[in-house]
Design a protein around this motif. Sequence first.
Motif, short mmCIF file in Angstrom:
data_model
loop_
_atom_site.label_atom_id
_atom_site.label_comp_id
_atom_site.label_asym_id
_atom_site.label_seq_id
_atom_site.Cartn_x
_atom_site.Cartn_y
_atom_site.Cartn_z
N PRO A 201 0.81 -1.22 0.00
CA PRO A 201 0.00 0.00 0.00
C PRO A 201 0.84 1.27 0.00
CG PRO A 201 -0.73 -1.54 1.70
CD PRO A 201 0.58 -2.05 1.19
N ARG A 202 0.31 2.28 -0.65
CA ARG A 202 0.86 3.62 -0.57
C ARG A 202 -0.17 4.58 0.04
NH1 ARG A 202 5.55 4.59 -3.48
NH2 ARG A 202 6.29 2.85 -4.74
N SER A 203 -1.23 4.00 0.60
CA SER A 203 -2.30 4.78 1.23
C SER A 203 -2.61 4.19 2.60
CB SER A 203 -3.56 4.77 0.37
OG SER A 203 -3.33 5.44 -0.86
N VAL A 204 -2.99 5.08 3.52
CA VAL A 204 -3.26 4.68 4.90
C VAL A 204 -4.62 5.20 5.32
CG1 VAL A 204 -2.45 4.79 7.30
CG2 VAL A 204 -0.78 4.88 5.42
N HIS B 225 -7.37 9.76 -2.18
CA HIS B 225 -7.45 8.59 -1.30
C HIS B 225 -8.65 7.72 -1.68
CE1 HIS B 225 -6.75 6.25 2.35
NE2 HIS B 225 -8.06 6.13 2.37
N ASN B 226 -9.81 8.31 -1.82
CA ASN B 226 -10.98 7.50 -2.16
C ASN B 226 -10.85 6.87 -3.54
OD1 ASN B 226 -12.25 7.94 0.27
ND2 ASN B 226 -13.42 9.69 -0.45
N THR B 227 -10.12 7.52 -4.43
CA THR B 227 -9.89 6.94 -5.75
C THR B 227 -9.09 5.65 -5.64
OG1 THR B 227 -10.01 9.12 -6.79
CG2 THR B 227 -8.93 7.39 -8.05
N VAL B 228 -8.25 5.53 -4.62
CA VAL B 228 -7.54 4.26 -4.36
C VAL B 228 -8.53 3.12 -4.20
CG1 VAL B 228 -6.18 3.04 -2.60
CG2 VAL B 228 -5.45 5.29 -3.41
N TYR B 229 -9.61 3.36 -3.46
CA TYR B 229 -10.63 2.31 -3.28
C TYR B 229 -11.28 1.96 -4.60
CZ TYR B 229 -10.40 4.03 1.59
OH TYR B 229 -10.00 4.44 2.84
N TRP B 230 -11.68 2.99 -5.37
CA TRP B 230 -12.41 2.74 -6.62
C TRP B 230 -11.54 2.08 -7.68
CZ3 TRP B 230 -13.75 8.40 -5.61
CH2 TRP B 230 -14.77 8.48 -4.66
N LEU B 231 -10.22 2.28 -7.59
CA LEU B 231 -9.31 1.63 -8.51
C LEU B 231 -8.85 0.27 -7.99
CD1 LEU B 231 -7.11 4.64 -9.71
CD2 LEU B 231 -8.96 3.49 -10.94
N ASN B 232 -9.40 -0.16 -6.86
CA ASN B 232 -9.10 -1.48 -6.29
C ASN B 232 -7.62 -1.64 -5.96
OD1 ASN B 232 -10.04 -4.02 -5.42
ND2 ASN B 232 -9.42 -5.00 -7.34
N LEU B 233 -7.01 -0.53 -5.47
CA LEU B 233 -5.61 -0.55 -5.09
C LEU B 233 -5.46 -0.87 -3.61
CD1 LEU B 233 -4.48 2.64 -7.07
CD2 LEU B 233 -4.07 0.24 -7.68
N PRO B 234 -4.28 -1.30 -3.17
CA PRO B 234 -4.09 -1.67 -1.76
C PRO B 234 -4.00 -0.45 -0.85
CG PRO B 234 -2.04 -1.91 -2.95
CD PRO B 234 -3.09 -1.59 -3.98
N TYR B 235 -4.34 -0.66 0.43
CA TYR B 235 -4.24 0.40 1.43
C TYR B 235 -4.17 -0.23 2.82
CZ TYR B 235 -9.25 -0.53 1.97
OH TYR B 235 -10.46 -1.16 2.17
N TYR B 236 -3.46 0.44 3.72
CA TYR B 236 -3.45 0.03 5.12
C TYR B 236 -4.77 0.44 5.76
CZ TYR B 236 1.68 -0.41 4.72
OH TYR B 236 2.96 -0.76 4.34
N GLY B 237 -5.34 -0.43 6.59
CA GLY B 237 -6.53 -0.11 7.35
C GLY B 237 -6.27 -0.33 8.82
N GLY C 220 -2.60 -8.71 -1.47
CA GLY C 220 -3.63 -9.61 -1.97
C GLY C 220 -4.58 -10.13 -0.92
N ILE C 221 -4.57 -9.55 0.29
CA ILE C 221 -5.45 -10.00 1.37
C ILE C 221 -6.28 -8.83 1.87
CG2 ILE C 221 -5.53 -10.92 3.72
CD1 ILE C 221 -2.89 -12.37 3.09
N ARG C 222 -7.59 -9.04 1.95
CA ARG C 222 -8.48 -8.06 2.57
C ARG C 222 -8.74 -8.48 4.01
NH1 ARG C 222 -10.68 -4.24 -0.65
NH2 ARG C 222 -10.67 -4.64 -2.91
N HIS C 223 -8.80 -7.49 4.90
CA HIS C 223 -9.08 -7.81 6.30
C HIS C 223 -10.01 -6.79 6.91
CE1 HIS C 223 -6.21 -4.63 7.53
NE2 HIS C 223 -6.85 -4.68 8.68
N ALA C 224 -10.67 -7.19 7.99
CA ALA C 224 -11.49 -6.29 8.79
C ALA C 224 -11.09 -6.45 10.24
CB ALA C 224 -12.98 -6.60 8.62
N THR D 34 -7.95 -14.12 1.31
CA THR D 34 -7.13 -13.87 0.14
C THR D 34 -8.02 -13.54 -1.05
OG1 THR D 34 -5.40 -15.36 0.92
CG2 THR D 34 -5.40 -14.83 -1.43
N VAL D 35 -7.68 -12.48 -1.74
CA VAL D 35 -8.44 -12.08 -2.94
C VAL D 35 -7.80 -12.77 -4.15
CG1 VAL D 35 -9.18 -10.16 -4.39
CG2 VAL D 35 -9.06 -9.87 -1.91
N PHE D 36 -8.46 -13.79 -4.64
CA PHE D 36 -7.95 -14.49 -5.81
C PHE D 36 -8.36 -13.75 -7.08
CE2 PHE D 36 -8.12 -17.86 -2.56
CZ PHE D 36 -6.78 -18.25 -2.59
#
Length: 381
Positions: A3-6, A251-263, A274-278, A301-303
Amino acid sequence: MIPRSVYIHIPFCSHKCHYCDFTAYVVGGQPVDEYLDALEEEMIRTVKEIPPETIETIFIGGGTPTVLTPVQLERLMEAIRRRFPDRSEDLEFTVEANPGTLTPEKLAVMKEGGVNRLSIGAQTFRPDLLAKIGRVHSVEDIEQSVEQARAVGIDNISLDLMFGLPEQTVADVEEALQRGLALSPEHFSVYSLKVEEGTVFHHQLLRGKLPLPTEDEELEMYLLTRRRLEEAGFRQYEVSNFCRPGRESRHNTVYWLNLPYYGLGAGAHGYAKGIRHANVRGVGEYIRLVRSRRPVAESHTVFKDEAMENHFLLGLRLLDGVSRKHFSRLYGKEPEKVFGSVLDTLTRRGLICLEGDRYRLTEQGLLFGNEAFASFLGEGA
């Protein structure tokens, strides 16, 4: 996939709004300082596992991050700087703020910490409607918040507005747009009300005590919003978002482009390697868990199949649409080979079109976007 976004979640509010189903708790009596300690501990654990590269966007959301005291905000800013020190020269650093919770002192602390964008939750400019939806600020608070932010040198301000609210009229929306435009923000996010299960509004709806506008009135509100903001020089770049040239929410464009981010934070979601978490939602559980591990409640894991679906259902939210060539480079397949029947059906129905290299929503598709997006679910095989 580094990620390059937090994204950082502050789950505290002065009051919970009637439509809110986010991870948010009234701040009174909450262990805020312990939470900030735990938040930095999660940062430490996360960057050890996923070392960061140059950070391009940071977004602090909630809740209401600006219910923190100036001292607490300073602690948070310093923790972020310690754990994510490598920042792009043109870093976009956004904080969500509710009118009435901002002060010159808090704004100065944020500005010193690198914040250069505010997302201010105005919602409506009708005083009695603010009270009916559970907001505890006044119209004057909205105007004062923008004025104070400008005074400390924050020059990128977004206003959040809502339509489809109980007892709201088309004239109310027009007034909100006029008064919002008078504040000269760089960006608007304008969302229709969605009644979520478990909220005050949901309980009222079940009892037949939620007088919502008709579908035709809600449609008129959306069309009015698009027209008025376009006339004022704003470009609609996403289904619900409008900006001055060059002021898109990166930042929100990161989500719409399906790019990685720290949560990070209680209830936060993230996507990395390649892993989504909550994360866990409870503040106490979050504080307890982070002492021994990352406070992840669930992950998967997002296949490739899911990634391709997300690429379209998120990317079509952007009015620029989805590039065929980019999709093919990422996944080794042309989109028609994966989603041919879906794309054909949506095109025949007039919801999307192919313009040059890009699939985009049509004018009709903008009105029925959720239906178009959902069409891709389960179709990526």
